[in-house]
Design an enzyme around this catalytic site. Structure first.
Site, mmCIF file in Angstrom:
data_model
loop_
_atom_site.group_PDB
_atom_site.id
_atom_site.type_symbol
_atom_site.label_atom_id
_atom_site.label_comp_id
_atom_site.label_asym_id
_atom_site.label_seq_id
_atom_site.Cartn_x
_atom_site.Cartn_y
_atom_site.Cartn_z
ATOM 1 N N ALA A 59 0.838 -1.204 0.000
ATOM 2 C CA ALA A 59 0.000 0.000 0.000
ATOM 3 C C ALA A 59 0.869 1.249 0.000
ATOM 4 O O ALA A 59 2.054 1.203 0.346
ATOM 5 C CB ALA A 59 -0.899 -0.008 1.232
ATOM 6 N N ASP A 156 -3.873 -6.692 6.563
ATOM 7 C CA ASP A 156 -4.210 -6.765 5.137
ATOM 8 C C ASP A 156 -5.712 -6.648 4.913
ATOM 9 O O ASP A 156 -6.164 -5.895 4.050
ATOM 10 C CB ASP A 156 -3.675 -8.067 4.520
ATOM 11 C CG ASP A 156 -2.168 -8.044 4.409
ATOM 12 O OD1 ASP A 156 -1.667 -7.516 3.412
ATOM 13 O OD2 ASP A 156 -1.500 -8.520 5.340
ATOM 14 N N ASP A 220 6.629 -11.578 -0.829
ATOM 15 C CA ASP A 220 6.206 -11.772 0.564
ATOM 16 C C ASP A 220 5.186 -12.914 0.643
ATOM 17 O O ASP A 220 5.280 -13.791 1.498
ATOM 18 C CB ASP A 220 5.572 -10.492 1.130
ATOM 19 C CG ASP A 220 6.618 -9.479 1.604
ATOM 20 O OD1 ASP A 220 7.819 -9.801 1.588
ATOM 21 O OD2 ASP A 220 6.229 -8.362 1.990
#
Length: 271
Positions: A59, A156, A220
């Site tokens: 983000a 998330d 990730d």
């Protein structure tokens, strides 16, 4: 038993020998437990999720993360983990054009490796979400195959996706309302404190190195999937432990029956 004794015992059973002593002990204990159960009754392999969808958003961000800064999703990755083969079967990755702060900070570019040019050419979030849903449908998730979402922590879903849906004026998607928070699962399974459940620490304790570029959402997600695979191999039943309800983050009890996520559908726009 010493670490070397544990490792030689695990090798004898053709089990993974990497990891710190506590992990090895848990692995061996679970192996014995599994053998005992198998003697009593065959394990029903139909009751667990067929797939786990690992998601790790990137983000927009600024150095020092000022509290008033609004984070927008700029990378939407999914790693599809087959729980039967314990392999990564497929991946999805799309970048997203931010609306509120269309210009990325130098800090954000340096952290994520996502450039201004990448987001300028990307679709807005509702279109990317539509592409995600189409991708999931093509893989028959929630129809032919049961699945669950999995993240590294609560943020998330409870923060980034929640905020993004408000920015994009769409309702929160039903398929992402429940998920496995692997940090919680890891802490509970290996009996370690919360400060030892960061991604790099979990990998290190399991005897693995980070593979790829840290803070790339896809890399990730792949590394989180590697941890999930090892935990499943060690006998952990990863299961939904968090959910969103009326815009709030809630804990899901381990006594709740195992249930897969619904077939993905595009959420309606907010009035």
């Amino acid at each position: 038993m010493t670490r070397d004794e544990l490792r030689s015992k695990l090798a004898e059973f053709k089990l993974e020998t990497r990891g710190v002593k506590d992990v090895l002990k848990k692995r061996l204990k679970n192996y014995y437990k599994k053998q005992k159960l198998m003697q009593k009754e065959p394990i029903n392999g139909d009751s667990y999720y067929d797939y786990i969808c690992v998601v790790d958003f990137e983000a927009t961000c600024e150095e020092g993360n000022p509290p008033e800064f609004i984070h927008e999703i700029i990378e939407f990755p999914i790693v599809l983990l087959n729980t039967h083969t314990l392999e990564i079967e497929d991946t999805f990755q799309q970048y997203v054009k931010p609306e509120i702060n269309p210009k990325l900070s130098k800090f954000c570019i340096s952290l994520t490796g996502i450039t201004q040019d990448i987001v300028d050419k990307a679709d807005t979030f509702p279109q990317v979400l539509q592409n995600v849903i189409e991708w999931m449908r093509q893989r028959e998730l929630g129809t032919k195959y049961s699945y669950s979402m999995l993240t590294d922590g609560s943020w998330d879903m409870s923060k980034f996706l929640n905020i993004q849906c408000r920015i994009s004026r769409i309702k929160y998607p039903s398929f992402a309302k429940k998920w496995i928070n692997i940090r919680k699962s890891y802490g509970n399974f290996y009996k370690v404190p919360r400060n030892q459940t960061k991604l790099t620490i979990m990998l290190e304790k399991l005897g693995m190195n980070y593979d790829g570029r840290p803070h790339s959402g896809l890399d990730d997600s792949k590394n989180i999937a590697r941890i999930a695979i090892r935990m499943l191999q060690d006998g952990c039943e990863l299961r939904v432990n968090e959910r969103m309800h009326a815009g709030q983050l809630m804990t899901v009890s381990s006594s709740v029956p195992l249930e897969g996520a619904p077939a993905p559908q595009m959420p309606r726009y907010r009035n």
